[in-house]
Design an enzyme around this catalytic site. Sequence first.
Site, short mmCIF file in Angstrom:
data_model
loop_
_atom_site.label_atom_id
_atom_site.label_comp_id
_atom_site.label_asym_id
_atom_site.label_seq_id
_atom_site.Cartn_x
_atom_site.Cartn_y
_atom_site.Cartn_z
CG ASP A 14 37.74 31.69 33.62
OD1 ASP A 14 36.75 32.43 33.82
OD2 ASP A 14 37.64 30.64 32.93
CB SER A 15 34.98 30.01 36.73
OG SER A 15 34.73 29.87 35.34
CB CYS A 77 36.27 35.38 34.70
SG CYS A 77 34.64 34.82 35.17
CD GLU A 156 36.03 24.40 32.79
OE1 GLU A 156 36.74 23.54 33.32
OE2 GLU A 156 36.38 25.59 32.68
CB CYS A 188 31.42 33.46 28.47
SG CYS A 188 32.00 32.08 29.49
CG HIS A 190 34.58 28.64 29.66
ND1 HIS A 190 34.74 29.49 30.72
CD2 HIS A 190 34.94 27.40 30.12
CE1 HIS A 190 35.17 28.80 31.78
NE2 HIS A 190 35.30 27.53 31.43
#
Length: 272
Positions: A14-15, A77, A156, A188, A190
């Site tokens: 993932d990012s 992701c 994050e 997403c 996240h």
Amino acid sequence: MSNANRTAPVGVFDSGVGGLTVAREIMRQLPRENMVYFGDTARVPYGSKSRNNIIRYSRQIIRFLRTKDVKAIVIACNTASALALDAVKEETDIPVIGVIVPGARAAVQATQNKVIGVAGTEATIQSETYTKVIREMCPDAAVIGKPCPLFVPLVEEGFAKHRITEEVIDIYLSDMRQTDMDTMILGCTHYPLLRSRIMAYFGEKVHIVNPAYETAVDLKKILDESGTANLSEEAAAYEFYVSDAAEKFTRLANTILPYDVAATKVVNIEEY
Ligand code: DGL
């Protein structure tokens, strides 16, 4: 199929920390599988980047994961699944799966009135990949997409439980709450870290889908069918890599995973 192939790890990327919501589900459903996780923390967010860059990043990460002899790759992701999966799948000779098809399938199964919402990054929503995939499965579905870019930095930065997040949820999702949507995809990886907040915001009339569950189901099926599922009784081993800020990643990972992450290693991903 050789033993080595069965015990080889699964690569997940993932990012940033978002893909850990998928890694967590793989740990639950496939507890014997070894895993190598990569979070591209130097280049997060992906959601505001162009298709070319997301494909380039994904290719580099896949090259890195292949140095770890992974037997399959999960793009944990949505943005990379929406923009890069088709390109990288063709050029990779091990299975590569994304999170969008599993997420769309779960939503189509859950909806009663065929009005489905998708919250995701700017790039995911603009790509309309969810709309296309959902309509392939259910041609008369109505899909309402909403980009929620601030959700990623909030997660994050460890702000999932902060009161500011409640306000941002209201700013992004109030229009969706006015519709008759009965199912919403957390499009997403996240966003499942904000799940309880989002669920409370919509109340019981909206079914919230986290694609992670169905993604782990698909991974299990692929490994079983290809004869590469790990049959070893040994405890699974997990390795974590990032492109920057390893300590911050380790701290957050330990709040997300049912596993004690001792250390995260930094990789210069531009070298791959
Ligand atoms: N977690 C990722 C996704 O599922 C990317 C978020 C971002 O980096 O913008 O889309």
